[in-house]
Design a protein around this motif. Structure first.
Motif, PDB file in Angstrom:
ATOM      1  N   SER A  46     -22.727  37.650  17.442  1.00 39.56           N
ATOM      2  CA  SER A  46     -23.340  37.076  16.246  1.00 39.56           C
ATOM      3  C   SER A  46     -22.508  37.386  15.006  1.00 39.56           C
ATOM      4  N   LEU A  47     -22.068  38.631  14.883  1.00 43.75           N
ATOM      5  CA  LEU A  47     -21.260  39.021  13.735  1.00 43.75           C
ATOM      6  C   LEU A  47     -19.941  38.237  13.714  1.00 43.75           C
ATOM      7  N   LEU A  48     -19.283  38.154  14.857  1.00 46.10           N
ATOM      8  CA  LEU A  48     -18.012  37.420  14.931  1.00 46.10           C
ATOM      9  C   LEU A  48     -18.206  35.939  14.577  1.00 46.10           C
ATOM     10  N   ARG A  49     -19.281  35.349  15.044  1.00 40.13           N
ATOM     11  CA  ARG A  49     -19.528  33.929  14.744  1.00 40.13           C
ATOM     12  C   ARG A  49     -19.813  33.717  13.257  1.00 40.13           C
ATOM     13  N   HIS A  50     -20.520  34.649  12.635  1.00 36.10           N
ATOM     14  CA  HIS A  50     -20.749  34.554  11.190  1.00 36.10           C
ATOM     15  C   HIS A  50     -19.421  34.642  10.434  1.00 36.10           C
ATOM     16  N   VAL A  51     -18.587  35.591  10.835  1.00 34.70           N
ATOM     17  CA  VAL A  51     -17.286  35.736  10.170  1.00 34.70           C
ATOM     18  C   VAL A  51     -16.466  34.460  10.348  1.00 34.70           C
ATOM     19  N   LYS A  52     -16.446  33.914  11.559  1.00 34.55           N
ATOM     20  CA  LYS A  52     -15.673  32.694  11.827  1.00 34.55           C
ATOM     21  C   LYS A  52     -16.123  31.554  10.912  1.00 34.55           C
ATOM     22  N   ARG A  53     -17.424  31.420  10.753  1.00 34.05           N
ATOM     23  CA  ARG A  53     -17.974  30.319   9.960  1.00 34.05           C
ATOM     24  C   ARG A  53     -17.731  30.503   8.462  1.00 34.05           C
ATOM     25  N   LEU A  54     -17.681  31.764   7.990  1.00 36.07           N
ATOM     26  CA  LEU A  54     -17.670  32.016   6.551  1.00 36.07           C
ATOM     27  C   LEU A  54     -16.360  32.584   6.009  1.00 36.07           C
ATOM     28  N   GLU A  55     -15.435  32.922   6.869  1.00 37.16           N
ATOM     29  CA  GLU A  55     -14.229  33.639   6.422  1.00 37.16           C
ATOM     30  C   GLU A  55     -13.373  32.852   5.451  1.00 37.16           C
ATOM     31  N   PRO A  56     -12.640  33.551   4.608  1.00 34.00           N
ATOM     32  CA  PRO A  56     -12.774  34.974   4.324  1.00 34.00           C
ATOM     33  C   PRO A  56     -14.053  35.220   3.522  1.00 34.00           C
ATOM     34  N   GLU A  61     -21.447  39.775   0.860  1.00 33.77           N
ATOM     35  CA  GLU A  61     -21.869  38.398   1.119  1.00 33.77           C
ATOM     36  C   GLU A  61     -22.177  38.193   2.601  1.00 33.77           C
ATOM     37  N   LEU A  62     -21.390  38.819   3.469  1.00 37.30           N
ATOM     38  CA  LEU A  62     -21.619  38.713   4.912  1.00 37.30           C
ATOM     39  C   LEU A  62     -22.952  39.370   5.279  1.00 37.30           C
ATOM     40  N   GLY A  84      -9.503  45.466  17.150  1.00 35.56           N
ATOM     41  CA  GLY A  84      -8.642  44.404  16.639  1.00 35.56           C
ATOM     42  C   GLY A  84      -9.219  43.000  16.663  1.00 35.56           C
ATOM     43  N   LEU A  85     -10.553  42.874  16.696  1.00 39.62           N
ATOM     44  CA  LEU A  85     -11.155  41.538  16.702  1.00 39.62           C
ATOM     45  C   LEU A  85     -11.362  40.990  15.298  1.00 39.62           C
ATOM     46  N   ILE A  86     -11.448  41.875  14.320  1.00 35.04           N
ATOM     47  CA  ILE A  86     -11.550  41.454  12.924  1.00 35.04           C
ATOM     48  C   ILE A  86     -10.639  42.333  12.076  1.00 35.04           C
ATOM     49  N   THR A  87     -10.337  41.812  10.901  1.00 27.13           N
ATOM     50  CA  THR A  87      -9.563  42.591   9.933  1.00 27.13           C
ATOM     51  C   THR A  87     -10.352  42.638   8.635  1.00 27.13           C
ATOM     52  N   ILE A  88     -10.176  43.729   7.916  1.00 21.34           N
ATOM     53  CA  ILE A  88     -10.779  43.872   6.597  1.00 21.34           C
ATOM     54  C   ILE A  88      -9.642  44.123   5.623  1.00 21.34           C
ATOM     55  N   ASN A  89      -9.510  43.215   4.661  1.00 22.11           N
ATOM     56  CA  ASN A  89      -8.417  43.270   3.700  1.00 22.11           C
ATOM     57  C   ASN A  89      -8.951  43.265   2.282  1.00 22.11           C
ATOM     58  N   PRO A  90      -8.154  43.762   1.337  1.00 24.39           N
ATOM     59  CA  PRO A  90      -8.570  43.667  -0.065  1.00 24.39           C
ATOM     60  C   PRO A  90      -8.707  42.197  -0.470  1.00 24.39           C
ATOM     61  N   GLY A  91      -9.715  41.912  -1.261  1.00 24.38           N
ATOM     62  CA  GLY A  91      -9.911  40.554  -1.752  1.00 24.38           C
ATOM     63  C   GLY A  91      -9.177  40.338  -3.062  1.00 24.38           C
ATOM     64  N   LYS A  92      -9.369  39.181  -3.661  1.00 22.74           N
ATOM     65  CA  LYS A  92      -8.762  38.889  -4.962  1.00 22.74           C
ATOM     66  C   LYS A  92      -9.263  39.876  -6.009  1.00 22.74           C
ATOM     67  N   ASP A  93     -10.550  40.191  -5.917  1.00 20.96           N
ATOM     68  CA  ASP A  93     -11.145  41.234  -6.754  1.00 20.96           C
ATOM     69  C   ASP A  93     -10.957  42.548  -5.993  1.00 20.96           C
ATOM     70  N   PRO A  94     -10.279  43.532  -6.571  1.00 17.24           N
ATOM     71  CA  PRO A  94      -9.992  44.778  -5.845  1.00 17.24           C
ATOM     72  C   PRO A  94     -11.235  45.551  -5.395  1.00 17.24           C
ATOM     73  N   ARG A  95     -12.394  45.217  -5.969  1.00 18.92           N
ATOM     74  CA  ARG A  95     -13.629  45.886  -5.565  1.00 18.92           C
ATOM     75  C   ARG A  95     -14.226  45.276  -4.302  1.00 18.92           C
ATOM     76  N   VAL A  96     -13.703  44.120  -3.897  1.00 21.53           N
ATOM     77  CA  VAL A  96     -14.259  43.385  -2.761  1.00 21.53           C
ATOM     78  C   VAL A  96     -13.302  43.454  -1.577  1.00 21.53           C
ATOM     79  N   LYS A  97     -13.846  43.795  -0.414  1.00 16.07           N
ATOM     80  CA  LYS A  97     -13.074  43.769   0.823  1.00 16.07           C
ATOM     81  C   LYS A  97     -13.486  42.523   1.595  1.00 16.07           C
ATOM     82  N   VAL A  99     -13.536  40.123   5.012  1.00 14.66           N
ATOM     83  CA  VAL A  99     -13.551  40.194   6.467  1.00 14.66           C
ATOM     84  C   VAL A  99     -13.014  38.878   7.020  1.00 14.66           C
ATOM     85  N   MET A 100     -12.127  38.996   8.025  1.00 17.48           N
ATOM     86  CA  MET A 100     -11.567  37.818   8.693  1.00 17.48           C
ATOM     87  C   MET A 100     -11.428  38.102  10.183  1.00 17.48           C
TER      88      MET A 100
END
Length: 147
Positions: A46-56, A61-62, A84-97, A99-100
């Motif tokens: 369920s989590l992976l499918r949500h990420v797939k639909r909404l990424e990044p 928000e997730l 290694g199924l998902i990655t968490i990276n810094p967003g455009k706003d440095p306060r936001v991470k 998920v992809m």
């Protein structure tokens, strides 16, 4: 595909909440068993499918989209990051991470969906189409209790 051919009704509790929790636990265990060959649990799929639909998508928000609290989401994300199924990276706003999905995450979803679809069919056969339709409506009504 596993077909549910027999069942033993268990005594109900006078507490509606307990009955709903028991049914939820049994349903989760059924889906987890069906998904076992994929290596994923139903919560992970369920989590992976949500990420797939909404990424990044940002973690807050997730959590909101999945209707779970951020602490629970972080706890559920960790094992998926670790394998290694998902990655968490810094967003455009440095306060936001953000998920992809990784490529491995995309493959894991496709593999698990075969077993999830079998579980869906088995559940529909078990409950019957009419009862399943009523159940889905009742569950939506119960979820609406959340403020």
């Amino acid at each position: 595909m596993e077909h549910i051919t027999e069942y033993v009704l268990k005594p109900s509790s006078p507490c509606n909440c307990l009955n709903i929790r028991r049914a939820s636990r049994a349903t989760t265990q059924f889906y987890d068993k069906m998904l076992e060959p994929s290596g994923l649990k139903i919560t992970q799929l369920s989590l992976l499918r949500h990420v797939k639909r909404l990424e990044p998508i940002g973690i807050s928000e997730l959590a909101k989209a999945m209707r779970i609290d951020r602490t629970t989401l972080n706890r559920n994300l960790k094992p998926l990051v670790d394998v290694g199924l998902i990655t968490i990276n810094p967003g455009k706003d440095p306060r936001v991470k953000e998920v992809m999905l990784s490529e491995g995450g995309k493959v894991a979803i496709e593999k698990a969906l075969v077993f999830w679809e079998e579980a869906q069919v088995a559940m529909k056969e078990y409950l019957g189409e009419e009862d399943l339709t009523v159940l889905v409506k009742l569950l939506a009504k119960l979820e609406a209790l959340e403020q």
